[in-house]
Design an enzyme around this catalytic site. Structure first.
Site, PDB file in Angstrom:
ATOM      1  N   ASP A 419      38.205  34.282  39.354  1.00  0.00           N
ATOM      2  CA  ASP A 419      37.624  35.538  38.872  1.00  0.00           C
ATOM      3  C   ASP A 419      38.710  36.521  38.437  1.00  0.00           C
ATOM      4  O   ASP A 419      39.728  36.674  39.103  1.00  0.00           O
ATOM      5  CB  ASP A 419      36.781  36.185  39.966  1.00  0.00           C
ATOM      6  CG  ASP A 419      35.586  35.337  40.362  1.00  0.00           C
ATOM      7  OD1 ASP A 419      35.625  34.118  40.112  1.00  0.00           O
ATOM      8  OD2 ASP A 419      34.621  35.884  40.913  1.00  0.00           O
ATOM      9  N   HIS A 421      37.445  39.722  36.555  1.00  0.00           N
ATOM     10  CA  HIS A 421      36.656  40.949  36.725  1.00  0.00           C
ATOM     11  C   HIS A 421      37.281  42.194  36.097  1.00  0.00           C
ATOM     12  O   HIS A 421      37.409  43.228  36.745  1.00  0.00           O
ATOM     13  CB  HIS A 421      36.375  41.195  38.208  1.00  0.00           C
ATOM     14  CG  HIS A 421      35.242  40.374  38.739  1.00  0.00           C
ATOM     15  ND1 HIS A 421      33.956  40.466  38.261  1.00  0.00           N
ATOM     16  CD2 HIS A 421      35.210  39.426  39.705  1.00  0.00           C
ATOM     17  CE1 HIS A 421      33.181  39.622  38.896  1.00  0.00           C
ATOM     18  NE2 HIS A 421      33.926  38.965  39.778  1.00  0.00           N
ATOM     19  N   ASP A 447      33.557  34.829  35.372  1.00  0.00           N
ATOM     20  CA  ASP A 447      33.596  36.205  35.888  1.00  0.00           C
ATOM     21  C   ASP A 447      34.766  36.986  35.290  1.00  0.00           C
ATOM     22  O   ASP A 447      35.705  37.382  35.982  1.00  0.00           O
ATOM     23  CB  ASP A 447      33.657  36.223  37.419  1.00  0.00           C
ATOM     24  CG  ASP A 447      32.279  36.048  38.044  1.00  0.00           C
ATOM     25  OD1 ASP A 447      31.332  35.716  37.300  1.00  0.00           O
ATOM     26  OD2 ASP A 447      32.137  36.245  39.260  1.00  0.00           O
ATOM     27  N   ASN A 479      28.760  33.694  36.963  1.00  0.00           N
ATOM     28  CA  ASN A 479      27.456  34.333  37.145  1.00  0.00           C
ATOM     29  C   ASN A 479      27.425  35.744  36.558  1.00  0.00           C
ATOM     30  O   ASN A 479      26.345  36.295  36.325  1.00  0.00           O
ATOM     31  CB  ASN A 479      27.087  34.369  38.629  1.00  0.00           C
ATOM     32  CG  ASN A 479      28.067  35.196  39.446  1.00  0.00           C
ATOM     33  OD1 ASN A 479      29.262  34.930  39.451  1.00  0.00           O
ATOM     34  ND2 ASN A 479      27.572  36.209  40.136  1.00  0.00           N
ATOM     35  N   HIS A 480      28.586  36.332  36.283  1.00  0.00           N
ATOM     36  CA  HIS A 480      28.618  37.659  35.666  1.00  0.00           C
ATOM     37  C   HIS A 480      28.508  37.595  34.152  1.00  0.00           C
ATOM     38  O   HIS A 480      28.336  38.646  33.525  1.00  0.00           O
ATOM     39  CB  HIS A 480      29.900  38.393  36.053  1.00  0.00           C
ATOM     40  CG  HIS A 480      29.796  39.105  37.361  1.00  0.00           C
ATOM     41  ND1 HIS A 480      29.482  40.442  37.472  1.00  0.00           N
ATOM     42  CD2 HIS A 480      29.946  38.660  38.626  1.00  0.00           C
ATOM     43  CE1 HIS A 480      29.458  40.790  38.743  1.00  0.00           C
ATOM     44  NE2 HIS A 480      29.738  39.723  39.465  1.00  0.00           N
ATOM     45  N   HIS A 528      32.195  27.411  38.446  1.00  0.00           N
ATOM     46  CA  HIS A 528      32.334  28.765  38.975  1.00  0.00           C
ATOM     47  C   HIS A 528      31.816  28.869  40.403  1.00  0.00           C
ATOM     48  O   HIS A 528      32.511  29.349  41.291  1.00  0.00           O
ATOM     49  CB  HIS A 528      31.598  29.766  38.103  1.00  0.00           C
ATOM     50  CG  HIS A 528      31.682  31.165  38.646  1.00  0.00           C
ATOM     51  ND1 HIS A 528      32.842  31.899  38.603  1.00  0.00           N
ATOM     52  CD2 HIS A 528      30.770  31.957  39.277  1.00  0.00           C
ATOM     53  CE1 HIS A 528      32.646  33.075  39.164  1.00  0.00           C
ATOM     54  NE2 HIS A 528      31.397  33.140  39.591  1.00  0.00           N
ATOM     55  N   HIS A 603      34.225  32.454  42.544  1.00  0.00           N
ATOM     56  CA  HIS A 603      32.980  33.094  42.977  1.00  0.00           C
ATOM     57  C   HIS A 603      33.078  33.859  44.288  1.00  0.00           C
ATOM     58  O   HIS A 603      32.157  34.570  44.655  1.00  0.00           O
ATOM     59  CB  HIS A 603      31.893  32.020  43.071  1.00  0.00           C
ATOM     60  CG  HIS A 603      30.501  32.544  43.175  1.00  0.00           C
ATOM     61  ND1 HIS A 603      30.037  33.598  42.410  1.00  0.00           N
ATOM     62  CD2 HIS A 603      29.445  32.165  43.939  1.00  0.00           C
ATOM     63  CE1 HIS A 603      28.776  33.827  42.699  1.00  0.00           C
ATOM     64  NE2 HIS A 603      28.397  32.987  43.626  1.00  0.00           N
TER      65      HIS A 603
END
Length: 692
Positions: A419, A421, A447, A479-480, A528, A603
């Protein structure tokens, strides 16, 4: 965190674990070197470790060959120094014989150095050695993506689905009413101790954060009576009891075992009526309820939004209903977002297209603009690129994603990143440490956006590298990368504030084409989230038709949302309220069935940037250090060599002040290099003129 003895205990716990699923021989070499790190006072906090077991000798251990043996690895992880740990997974077939495993520990005195000659070769060798890593132009490496006829056929088949697919983008106007903004306080807290401690991070701190986000307007799709591809909306309850209620999740109806997925999962609701509302009052409130246990489960670092006060939750739901009542009175005459996106793509190749699409973007110049913006270490109101340039980047990236399979098959060497982000400065640090493309091949696990403050720059730079090096730079879906999650956790607001809603829709349309998983060297399964109880064949991933949104349940949902657990149950409902948790038995069955040696996933926030599970048959990689500016976690990148030697390169957590200093240094290096290049070009020009 900061407790080195605790860390050693954690790593040693795997050494003498009994084996249900014998794995191939594993050898490891460890290289330690000191790196300056800016650590906050949080580093003095102790961390929870795995259940302790008998300590292992640092010397080679040869277990009894009559019993199945596991890799016997000891990791002395000192929190004040950055280091690289290496684990070797032989390229031989997945063997389950009772073979001996030898521990090979070879300390090295090598220090942290920037790669020199290999990275500094370039097309134009003039003063190449004086250029900073971000400015070096190199020949691309040989492609690492394995292609076959079936995947090409699937890709062609996928692209033909665009006429019947309804993209999961909202149809909000660019000037959304600010009256729809709802501010509420979400509590970030630890969960109860019901979850096993071995999969929780020790760097847990309770925090409170005011999160302000805009609730969506109810847009509508244009109805088409000739197509029957709209799915009925799933009605959900706003009560907490709905998270305990589950329904059967099946990839096919002929399965022998039925598993359950909670109703408040993050799928997208579409209506069969003519209004075609994207977010209904039920689905929107369900989304808000789901956000209370979202992206990172409380079993690790509970930085997700546990709303503990029931009255506060009721107020939020009441506000949501008021917003939806207002939105229900709005008539939206916009056309289907998929048609809008197709119009953009057609206009980009049309001779009569608007002027803004006639001039194609210079991808090299665009990358340098994005890098300059990152090293400037300033968050500007607008992005350094124009909106039409952003649209073109998304269009080109979308075409490349659709031309490649949903299940990537890659050859090493490759660096695997977790990730990110929206932590753009840390992404540049990562590339500086591990090599800017194309000096290294990369596989990102998803992500890329949300939570961080520069999601736009982050995803744009990654898309640009994908466009420039399509066979050496790969991005999986997290998932983002989904409309309803980005709507709540920041990316939607950032797009609206710095660009417009159309840009956000275009990103969502591009996210819908991202691949879902990858296999490295036929031995490492990369995804992920994790495993799925309905995954019976890798072809089920290969044949996923894209573009696609993230459904409420099923294979795609599980690949992006599931988590490992120490529970005795092979599969159980996830505390996130989405998908499942899988235990060691499920992991071993998966590895045996498909002949893999390792599952690599992201994740979850993990304190050290990486964390093994189930006797090193699964590893979690998280690459956003000092996550959200609240947690003192490290970031990690897993490097896989051609011989399947797995090593971890760590990024120490830096606070904002220290990060600005790093960016300032990079900015000065780039400025000096630009001046030297200009002087050299001027000198060459003068020489040519004098010769003439």
């Amino acid at each position: 965190m900061g407790n080195s003895s605790s860390k050693s205990s954690k790593k040693d716990s795997h050494s003498n674990s009994s084996s249900r699923n014998p794995r191939p021989q594993v050898s490891r070499t460890e290289t330690s070197h000191s790196v300056k790190s800016a650590k906050s006072n949080k580093s003095s906090r102790s961390r929870r470790s795995l259940p302790s077991s008998s300590t292992t000798n640092t010397n080679s251990n040869v277990p009894d060959p009559s019993t199945p043996s596991k890799p016997n690895l000891e990791v002395n992880h000192q929190r004040h120094s950055s280091h690289t740990n290496r684990y070797h997974f032989p390229s031989s077939s997945h063997s389950h014989s009772n073979s001996q495993n030898e521990l090979l520990t070879t300390p090295s005195s090598s220090s942290t150095k920037r790669p020199s000659t290999s990275r500094r070769s370039s097309y134009n060798t003039k003063a190449a050695a004086d250029l900073p890593p971000s400015m070096i132009q190199m020949e691309p490496k040989s492609p690492i993506l394995k292609t076959n006829n079936s995947s090409t056929h699937v890709s062609k088949h996928k692209s033909s689905y665009s006429s019947t697919y309804y993209e999961n983008a909202l149809t909000d106007d660019d000037n959304d009413d600010k009256d729809n903004d709802i501010s509420h306080t979400k509590r970030f807290s630890r969960s109860s101790n019901s979850r096993p401690s071995s999969i929780r991070s020790g760097s847990v701190s309770r925090r409170k954060s005011d999160v302000t986000h805009e609730e969506p307007n109810n847009g509508s799709y244009s109805s088409n009576n000739q197509e029957n591809y709209l799915v009925q909306a799933l009605t959900r309850s706003n009560s907490h009891a709905s998270s305990l209620h589950s329904r059967k999740s099946s990839f096919g109806s002929d399965g022998n075992t039925a598993y359950s997925t909670p109703l408040n999962s993050p799928g997208l609701s579409k209506l069969t009526d003519h209004s075609g509302e994207y977010f209904t009052s039920n689905s929107t409130s369900s989304l808000n309820h789901h956000s209370s246990r979202d992206i990172y489960p409380s079993k690790h670092i509970s930085n997700d939004d546990d709303i503990e006060n029931s009255s506060q939750l009721s107020n939020i739901h009441a506000s949501m209903e008021n917003v939806n009542d207002k939105n229900n009175n709005i008539t939206d005459s916009k056309k289907d977002p998929n048609e809008e996106f197709n119009d953009i793509m057609q206009s980009s190749g049309n001779k009569n297209a608007p002027k803004k699409f006639k001039k194609p973007i210079d991808i090299d110049e665009t990358i340098q603009k994005l890098l300059d913006a990152g090293y400037a270490a300033k968050r500007t109101k607008n992005v350094c690129l124009k909106n039409n340039e952003i649209l073109q980047i998304c269009i080109k990236a979308r075409e490349i994603f659709l031309s490649q399979p949903s299940l990537l098959e890659l050859s090493p060497p490759v660096k695997i990143v977790g990730d990110v982000h929206g932590q753009y400065g840390d992404l540049l640090r990562l590339f500086t440490k591990c090599g800017f493309p194309p000096s290294s091949n990369y596989l990102f696990l998803g992500d890329y956006v949300d939570r961080g403050k520069q999601s736009l720059e982050t995803i744009l730079l990654l898309f640009c590298y994908k466009i420039k090096y399509p066979e050496n730079f790969f991005l999986l879906r997290g998932n983002h990368e989904c409309a309803n999650v980005t709507r709540v956790y920041g990316f939607y607001d950032e797009c609206k504030r710095r660009c417009n809603i159309k840009i956000w829709k275009t990103f969502i349309d591009t996210f819908n084409t991202l691949p879902l998983a990858a296999i490295v060297a036929g031995k490492i399964f990369c995804v992920h989230g994790g495993l799925s109880p309905v995954l019976n064949s890798m072809d089920e991933i290969r044949h996923v038709v894209r573009p696609t949104d993230v459904p409420d349940f099923g294979l795609i949902n599980d690949l992006l949302w599931s988590d490992p657990t120490d529970s005795p149950n092979e599969w159980e409902d996830n505390e996130r309220g989405v998908s499942y948790c899988y235990n060691k038995v499920a992991i071993n069955k998966f590895l045996n069935k498909f002949g893999f040696d390792l599952v690599c996933r992201a994740h979850m926030v993990v304190e050290d940037g990486y964390e093994f599970f189930n006797d090193r048959s699964l590893v979690t990689v998280f690459s956003a250090p000092n996550y959200c500016g609240e947690f003192d976690n490290w970031g990690a990148v897993m490097s896989v060599s051609e011989g399947l030697l797995c090593s971890f390169e760590l990024l120490d957590p830096l606070d904002s002040a220290a990060l600005k200093q790093v960016m300032k240094k990079g900015r000065q290096e780039r400025k000096l290099a630009n001046q030297q290049q200009q002087m050299m070009e001027t000198s060459i020009t003068n020489d040519n003129e004098s010769q003439q």
